[in-house]
Design a protein around this motif. Structure first.
Motif, mmCIF file in Angstrom:
data_model
loop_
_atom_site.group_PDB
_atom_site.id
_atom_site.type_symbol
_atom_site.label_atom_id
_atom_site.label_comp_id
_atom_site.label_asym_id
_atom_site.label_seq_id
_atom_site.Cartn_x
_atom_site.Cartn_y
_atom_site.Cartn_z
ATOM 1 N N ALA A 3 0.850 -1.198 0.000
ATOM 2 C CA ALA A 3 0.000 0.000 0.000
ATOM 3 C C ALA A 3 0.886 1.249 0.000
ATOM 4 O O ALA A 3 1.756 1.397 0.864
ATOM 5 N N ILE A 4 0.665 2.099 -0.988
ATOM 6 C CA ILE A 4 1.538 3.263 -1.190
ATOM 7 C C ILE A 4 0.732 4.548 -1.007
ATOM 8 O O ILE A 4 -0.319 4.738 -1.637
ATOM 9 N N GLY A 41 0.166 -3.523 -9.539
ATOM 10 C CA GLY A 41 -0.673 -4.351 -8.668
ATOM 11 C C GLY A 41 -0.700 -3.909 -7.217
ATOM 12 O O GLY A 41 -1.134 -4.673 -6.349
ATOM 13 N N HIS A 42 -0.252 -2.697 -6.950
ATOM 14 C CA HIS A 42 -0.246 -2.200 -5.572
ATOM 15 C C HIS A 42 -1.468 -1.319 -5.315
ATOM 16 O O HIS A 42 -2.168 -0.916 -6.241
ATOM 17 N N ASP A 43 -1.673 -0.986 -4.032
ATOM 18 C CA ASP A 43 -2.721 -0.048 -3.630
ATOM 19 C C ASP A 43 -2.137 1.359 -3.623
ATOM 20 O O ASP A 43 -1.009 1.549 -3.174
ATOM 21 N N ALA A 44 -2.921 2.332 -4.083
ATOM 22 C CA ALA A 44 -2.431 3.715 -4.075
ATOM 23 C C ALA A 44 -3.463 4.616 -3.412
ATOM 24 O O ALA A 44 -4.644 4.589 -3.772
ATOM 25 N N ALA A 72 -2.435 16.165 8.387
ATOM 26 C CA ALA A 72 -3.434 15.437 9.185
ATOM 27 C C ALA A 72 -3.969 14.227 8.406
ATOM 28 O O ALA A 72 -4.100 13.128 8.958
ATOM 29 N N ALA A 73 -4.266 14.422 7.121
ATOM 30 C CA ALA A 73 -4.811 13.323 6.311
ATOM 31 C C ALA A 73 -3.772 12.215 6.132
ATOM 32 O O ALA A 73 -4.088 11.022 6.225
ATOM 33 N N ALA A 74 -2.519 12.612 5.883
ATOM 34 C CA ALA A 74 -1.459 11.613 5.681
ATOM 35 C C ALA A 74 -1.188 10.862 6.983
ATOM 36 O O ALA A 74 -1.041 9.633 6.984
ATOM 37 N N ASP A 75 -1.175 11.596 8.084
ATOM 38 C CA ASP A 75 -0.955 10.960 9.383
ATOM 39 C C ASP A 75 -2.057 9.950 9.680
ATOM 40 O O ASP A 75 -1.780 8.851 10.167
ATOM 41 N N GLY A 76 -3.288 10.320 9.356
ATOM 42 C CA GLY A 76 -4.429 9.442 9.621
ATOM 43 C C GLY A 76 -4.367 8.153 8.817
ATOM 44 O O GLY A 76 -4.881 7.119 9.237
ATOM 45 N N ALA A 77 -3.746 8.217 7.642
ATOM 46 C CA ALA A 77 -3.698 7.051 6.749
ATOM 47 C C ALA A 77 -2.390 6.272 6.884
ATOM 48 O O ALA A 77 -2.264 5.175 6.327
ATOM 49 N N LEU A 78 -1.440 6.837 7.612
ATOM 50 C CA LEU A 78 -0.064 6.310 7.608
ATOM 51 C C LEU A 78 0.029 4.835 7.982
ATOM 52 O O LEU A 78 0.725 4.056 7.314
ATOM 53 N N GLU A 79 -0.676 4.443 9.037
ATOM 54 C CA GLU A 79 -0.562 3.069 9.559
ATOM 55 C C GLU A 79 -0.932 2.016 8.522
ATOM 56 O O GLU A 79 -0.465 0.885 8.591
ATOM 57 N N ARG A 80 -1.798 2.388 7.577
ATOM 58 C CA ARG A 80 -2.272 1.412 6.588
ATOM 59 C C ARG A 80 -1.324 1.289 5.381
ATOM 60 O O ARG A 80 -1.626 0.571 4.437
ATOM 61 N N ARG A 131 8.351 1.841 7.627
ATOM 62 C CA ARG A 131 7.937 2.086 6.247
ATOM 63 C C ARG A 131 9.020 2.823 5.466
ATOM 64 O O ARG A 131 9.894 3.477 6.039
ATOM 65 N N VAL A 132 8.919 2.703 4.143
ATOM 66 C CA VAL A 132 9.874 3.346 3.234
ATOM 67 C C VAL A 132 9.345 4.738 2.880
ATOM 68 O O VAL A 132 8.168 4.884 2.535
#
Ligand code: C5P
Length: 219
Positions: A3-4, A41-44, A72-80, A131-132
């Motif tokens: 997931a990217i 084939g990855h998630d974006a 805020a949006a990136a932080d909220g999604a970071l774990e996934r 994460r990278v």
């Protein structure tokens, strides 16, 4: 499948309800990265500032306006996400105060107080986890590639990136350019002069390789 998370486009920092500060950015590099990720084939997921371009179908889009929204949006999604690629042209400052409505223009000069915005990619890179994180260093052609690569290497170090993509662009909004991937192991990988789609494919592949080398048990 990896997931990217991709930051893309400009941010807008509103002075009042109508006027804003921002960078020129088409968002096309971010869209090319999302397209490349999906094609492999990855998630974006795109954390996307206000742009005209249409993001690729299949990408999850989190629309944002300001740098603080983007963080805020990136932080909220970071774990996934296992990979972060920061292609956004984030405004470096925002007005200290936002006024309501559209205050009338006054004669004479005006002084605006600005405060620095957070560095989104550096903040994300400092979060715990393995994460990278990939950032960009967009430099003008007049700087020359050697100076641009030196600046890219400094950003790689200062922002604690795993990969910094140095891009000498012909013009804002243009599609062709020169790209050098500054790797954390000291390698500088110059891509043959190419368009954003080809560069994006290589950047995504390099980031996925880094993740696979680091992920416990491989992915
Ligand atoms: O320092 P500079 O703006 O040249 O760094 C560019 C890189 O840092 C890009 O990857 C950009 O998306 C990211 N950046 C950021 N937040 C900022 C400024 C830059 O994420 N406030």
């Amino acid at each position: 499948m990896v997931a990217i998370l991709i930051t893309a486009g400009p941010t807008r920092e509103y002075l009042d309800d109508v006027r804003f500060l921002g960078n020129a950015s088409s968002g096309r590099m971010g869209c090319a990265l999302a397209e490349a990720a999906l094609a492999l084939g990855h998630d974006a997921t795109m954390v996307l500032g206000p742009v005209e371009v249409t993001p690729p179908a299949g990408a999850t889009v989190l629309p944002v306006v300001s740098a603080l929204d983007m963080l805020a949006a990136a932080d909220g999604a970071l774990e996934r996400h296992q990979i972060v690629i920061a292609a956004a042209a984030v405004a470096d400052w925002r007005p200290a105060r936002r006024q309501a409505g559209k205050p009338a223009r006054q004669p004479g000069a005006m002084t605006l107080e600005l405060v620095p915005n957070p560095d989104v990619v550096a903040t994300l890179a400092a979060r715990p986890g393995s994460r990278v994180v990939v950032g960009f260093a967009l430099e003008s052609v007049s700087a020359g590639m050697a100076a641009a690569v030196a600046r890219g290497r400094r950003k790689l170090h200062d922002k604690r990136l795993d990969l910094c993509v140095v891009n000498l662009h012909d013009a804002i909004g243009s599609d062709a350019g020169e790209f050098v991937l500054c790797h954390g192991d000291g390698r500088d990988e110059a891509l043959p002069r190419c368009d954003k789609a080809s560069a994006a494919a290589r950047i995504v592949a390099a980031a996925v390789d880094l993740w696979r080398a680091r992920a416990p048990g491989g992915v």
